[in-house]
Motif scaffolding. Structure first.
Motif, mmCIF file in Angstrom:
data_model
loop_
_atom_site.group_PDB
_atom_site.id
_atom_site.type_symbol
_atom_site.label_atom_id
_atom_site.label_comp_id
_atom_site.label_asym_id
_atom_site.label_seq_id
_atom_site.Cartn_x
_atom_site.Cartn_y
_atom_site.Cartn_z
ATOM 1 N N LEU A 11 0.812 -1.210 0.000
ATOM 2 C CA LEU A 11 0.000 0.000 0.000
ATOM 3 C C LEU A 11 0.850 1.265 0.000
ATOM 4 O O LEU A 11 0.570 2.192 -0.798
ATOM 5 N N PRO A 12 1.894 1.379 0.834
ATOM 6 C CA PRO A 12 2.730 2.587 0.752
ATOM 7 C C PRO A 12 3.337 2.799 -0.625
ATOM 8 O O PRO A 12 3.369 3.934 -1.134
ATOM 9 N N LYS A 13 3.831 1.736 -1.245
ATOM 10 C CA LYS A 13 4.447 1.871 -2.568
ATOM 11 C C LYS A 13 3.416 2.260 -3.620
ATOM 12 O O LYS A 13 3.681 3.094 -4.501
ATOM 13 N N PHE A 14 2.227 1.668 -3.536
ATOM 14 C CA PHE A 14 1.173 2.001 -4.494
ATOM 15 C C PHE A 14 0.711 3.448 -4.289
ATOM 16 O O PHE A 14 0.507 4.191 -5.253
ATOM 17 N N ALA A 15 0.552 3.852 -3.029
ATOM 18 C CA ALA A 15 0.161 5.233 -2.744
ATOM 19 C C ALA A 15 1.212 6.213 -3.257
ATOM 20 O O ALA A 15 0.879 7.289 -3.777
ATOM 21 N N ALA A 16 2.487 5.846 -3.118
ATOM 22 C CA ALA A 16 3.561 6.719 -3.607
ATOM 23 C C ALA A 16 3.499 6.865 -5.118
ATOM 24 O O ALA A 16 3.707 7.967 -5.661
ATOM 25 N N ILE A 17 3.208 5.772 -5.831
ATOM 26 C CA ILE A 17 3.083 5.835 -7.291
ATOM 27 C C ILE A 17 1.936 6.756 -7.695
ATOM 28 O O ILE A 17 2.071 7.629 -8.552
ATOM 29 N N VAL A 18 0.785 6.567 -7.038
ATOM 30 C CA VAL A 18 -0.393 7.379 -7.370
ATOM 31 C C VAL A 18 -0.138 8.856 -7.073
ATOM 32 O O VAL A 18 -0.488 9.736 -7.870
ATOM 33 N N ALA A 19 0.478 9.143 -5.929
ATOM 34 C CA ALA A 19 0.769 10.537 -5.567
ATOM 35 C C ALA A 19 1.751 11.158 -6.544
ATOM 36 O O ALA A 19 1.633 12.343 -6.899
ATOM 37 N N ARG A 20 2.709 10.382 -6.996
ATOM 38 C CA ARG A 20 3.712 10.902 -7.936
ATOM 39 C C ARG A 20 3.087 11.224 -9.292
ATOM 40 O O ARG A 20 3.421 12.224 -9.933
ATOM 41 N N VAL A 21 2.135 10.399 -9.728
ATOM 42 C CA VAL A 21 1.524 10.599 -11.042
ATOM 43 C C VAL A 21 0.388 11.612 -10.999
ATOM 44 O O VAL A 21 0.268 12.473 -11.881
ATOM 45 N N LEU A 22 -0.449 11.558 -9.962
ATOM 46 C CA LEU A 22 -1.673 12.358 -9.931
ATOM 47 C C LEU A 22 -1.638 13.505 -8.920
ATOM 48 O O LEU A 22 -2.568 14.319 -8.887
ATOM 49 N N GLY A 23 -0.627 13.548 -8.056
ATOM 50 C CA GLY A 23 -0.567 14.610 -7.060
ATOM 51 C C GLY A 23 -0.767 14.075 -5.648
ATOM 52 O O GLY A 23 -1.314 12.989 -5.439
ATOM 53 N N ASP A 24 -0.350 14.875 -4.667
ATOM 54 C CA ASP A 24 -0.330 14.434 -3.275
ATOM 55 C C ASP A 24 -1.701 14.083 -2.716
ATOM 56 O O ASP A 24 -1.815 13.263 -1.805
ATOM 57 N N LYS A 25 -2.771 14.703 -3.225
ATOM 58 C CA LYS A 25 -4.103 14.461 -2.672
ATOM 59 C C LYS A 25 -4.794 13.238 -3.277
ATOM 60 O O LYS A 25 -5.833 12.800 -2.781
ATOM 61 N N ALA A 26 -4.225 12.697 -4.327
ATOM 62 C CA ALA A 26 -4.883 11.594 -5.032
ATOM 63 C C ALA A 26 -5.147 10.364 -4.154
ATOM 64 O O ALA A 26 -6.200 9.731 -4.283
ATOM 65 N N PRO A 27 -4.244 9.986 -3.232
ATOM 66 C CA PRO A 27 -4.524 8.791 -2.417
ATOM 67 C C PRO A 27 -5.719 8.939 -1.476
ATOM 68 O O PRO A 27 -6.237 7.930 -0.981
ATOM 69 N N ILE A 28 -6.173 10.172 -1.190
ATOM 70 C CA ILE A 28 -7.351 10.334 -0.338
ATOM 71 C C ILE A 28 -8.577 10.802 -1.129
ATOM 72 O O ILE A 28 -9.703 10.600 -0.703
ATOM 73 N N GLU A 29 -8.370 11.425 -2.280
ATOM 74 C CA GLU A 29 -9.512 11.829 -3.097
ATOM 75 C C GLU A 29 -10.061 10.658 -3.893
ATOM 76 O O GLU A 29 -11.208 10.665 -4.334
ATOM 77 N N ASN A 30 -9.243 9.641 -4.084
ATOM 78 C CA ASN A 30 -9.652 8.372 -4.674
ATOM 79 C C ASN A 30 -9.484 7.312 -3.576
ATOM 80 O O ASN A 30 -9.419 7.662 -2.409
ATOM 81 N N PHE A 31 -9.411 6.046 -3.925
ATOM 82 C CA PHE A 31 -9.191 5.053 -2.875
ATOM 83 C C PHE A 31 -8.576 3.785 -3.437
ATOM 84 O O PHE A 31 -8.511 3.581 -4.660
ATOM 85 N N PHE A 32 -8.103 2.945 -2.513
ATOM 86 C CA PHE A 32 -7.520 1.655 -2.857
ATOM 87 C C PHE A 32 -8.436 0.559 -2.339
ATOM 88 O O PHE A 32 -8.883 0.597 -1.192
#
Length: 441
Positions: A11-32
């Motif tokens: 989860l940390p690695k996936f969240a880091a990928i999403v934040a890097r591509v879509l921005g820092d708020k993406a892991p909470i504005e979307n979900f896993f």
């Protein structure tokens, strides 16, 4: 060769990928979405550019087997959820502290077992008296002994108490409160097993409660054992019952009932038959499904027993760190965190020993479910180290060799006030104050 991705890294690695591509708020504005095997899918709640989607899919391949294979590692909310029948932003916020990512991510969990741990802490059950759960991370800390002594003390003070044994895998209250031959026919284990196949009627419930003949005073202690006399007679069936006790069942309308829901129903129904001033629940030690139902499902005061050893605080760190995801945005009278209380069991009379326990408890709560100190206001859930109203401020129960082998059936003096007062007196005073009950002297 790169290191294998594990459950803790995924989860940390996936969240880091999403934040890097879509921005820092993406892991909470979307979900896993994390499925029952632990595999992750990133679910976007709004339109996702194809180029960005492909970047996430490509980078997420490094995380296999903890992501869905290929393009399935990313999905829209409409592909996985009935958007007309679900929140568009489901899930809970999970705080991640990892070298590759630190911050919150929104997570939806899917589990085959342990589903009750996904439930937010419930409010009290309408129409029931105050409920107190006696819990512990490890066995052997005197949790059940304290419950039995406290129930006896309430009876001596002319109060009626229902004692419910929810320690299905290590039952013991019946042996402490009910002499041989006095046990109820059925126990809570029987209730959970029988309710899997068909609803349990009131006549069955009536045979689940026995009156303790050991306690003194005008008050009564009613005991619902984990294993009733029918289980004692057919001891070969107990393990088979335990294997089926946590299965979901259905109500008369076909709605699915989890173990937590059935526990709430059991308490509600048992307390309708008689008038009780309090309900004491002996919870299963550890962090299994029965513990979740007792800790989260009853709207109860939860007493967290422990001794002054590293195992106590390691175990409760697992529990309280998990509960961070349920912290309310602002605190009020209905804040479930007020219902927690540490209990220092088998404590040394040495003040330094008790202070050490309190210090570790304070650090544990401050690192997990207390709010951040910055910007503290009336809506914050915070307590100073010396604030006796804080859940970290443990109620002590002194070590007493008279209770090292608890068996009031053979040693009825263990229920005499002259014996238990020195050891359990302060604990009982604090408990009765919590229940708004007066104690006769």
């Amino acid at each position: 060769m790169p290191d294998r991705t594990t459950y803790d890294d995924a989860l940390p690695k996936f969240a880091a990928i999403v934040a890097r591509v879509l921005g820092d708020k993406a892991p909470i504005e979307n979900f896993f979405l994390r499925d029952s095997s632990g595999r992750l899918t990133f679910v976007h709640t709004e339109h996702l550019d194809r180029t960005d989607r492909n970047k996430i899919v490509r980078e997420a391949r490094e995380l296999e087997p903890y992501v869905e294979r290929g393009s399935a590692s990313v999905a829209s909310i409409s592909e996985l959820f009935d958007v007309g029948n679900a929140d568009t932003e489901p899930g809970l916020f999970e705080y991640i502290q990892h070298p590759v990512y630190e911050g919150f991510a929104r997570v939806v969990e899917r589990r085959i077992v342990g589903q009750d741990w996904l439930e937010r802490p419930r409010n009290s059950i309408p129409g029931t008296p105050p409920i107190v759960v006696f819990g512990s991370h490890k066995g052997g800390v005197g949790r059940s002994t304290a419950l039995a002594v406290a129930a006896n003390s309430l009876a001596q003070n002319n109060y009626n108490v229902l004692v419910l044994d929810m320690d299905l895998e290590a039952p013991g209250l019946a042996g402490s409160l009910l002499p041989q031959g006095d046990n109820a026919k059925f126990g809570s284990l029987d209730y959970f097993v029988e309710s899997v196949l068909a609803p349990v009627d009131d006549s069955f419930l009536e045979q689940m409660v026995a009156v303790s003949g050991l306690t003194k005073g005008r008050g009564r202690v009613h005991v619902c054992p984990a294993v009733g006399s029918i289980g004692e007679t057919n001891a070969q069936n107990v393990l088979g019952k335990i294997a089926r006790a946590y299965l979901e069942s259905e109500d008369e309308r076909g709605n699915s009932l989890s173990f937590l829901e059935k526990t709430r129903s059991l308490v509600a129904r048992l307390t309708q038959a008689n008038r009780y001033d309090a309900v004491f629940v002996d919870a299963r030690a550890g962090l299994n499904e029965a513990t979740a139902a007792a800790f989260l499902g009853l709207g109860a005061d939860v007493l967290l027993f422990g001794v002054n050893t590293p195992q106590t605080f390691t175990g409760y760190r697992y529990f309280l760190s998990y509960l961070q995801r349920f912290r309310p945005e602002s605190s009020g009278e209905d804040d479930w965190r007020f219902r927690l209380r540490m209990v220092h069991a088998k404590a040394s009379p040495d003040p330094k020993n008790q202070q050490n326990f309190r210090t570790q408890s304070f650090e544990l709560f401050a690192d997990s479910i207390y709010d951040e100190e910055e910007g503290v206001d009336e809506a914050s859930f915070n307590f100073d180290y010396d604030d006796a109203t804080g859940p970290h401020y443990a109620w002590p129960i002194l070590y007493d060799s008279n209770y090292s082998e608890f068996n009031p059936i053979a040693q009825p003096e263990q229920f005499s006030r002259s014996m238990y007062e020195r050891t359990f007196g302060p604990f009982i005073d604090a408990l009765m104050d919590r229940l708004n009950l007066s104690r006769s002297k």
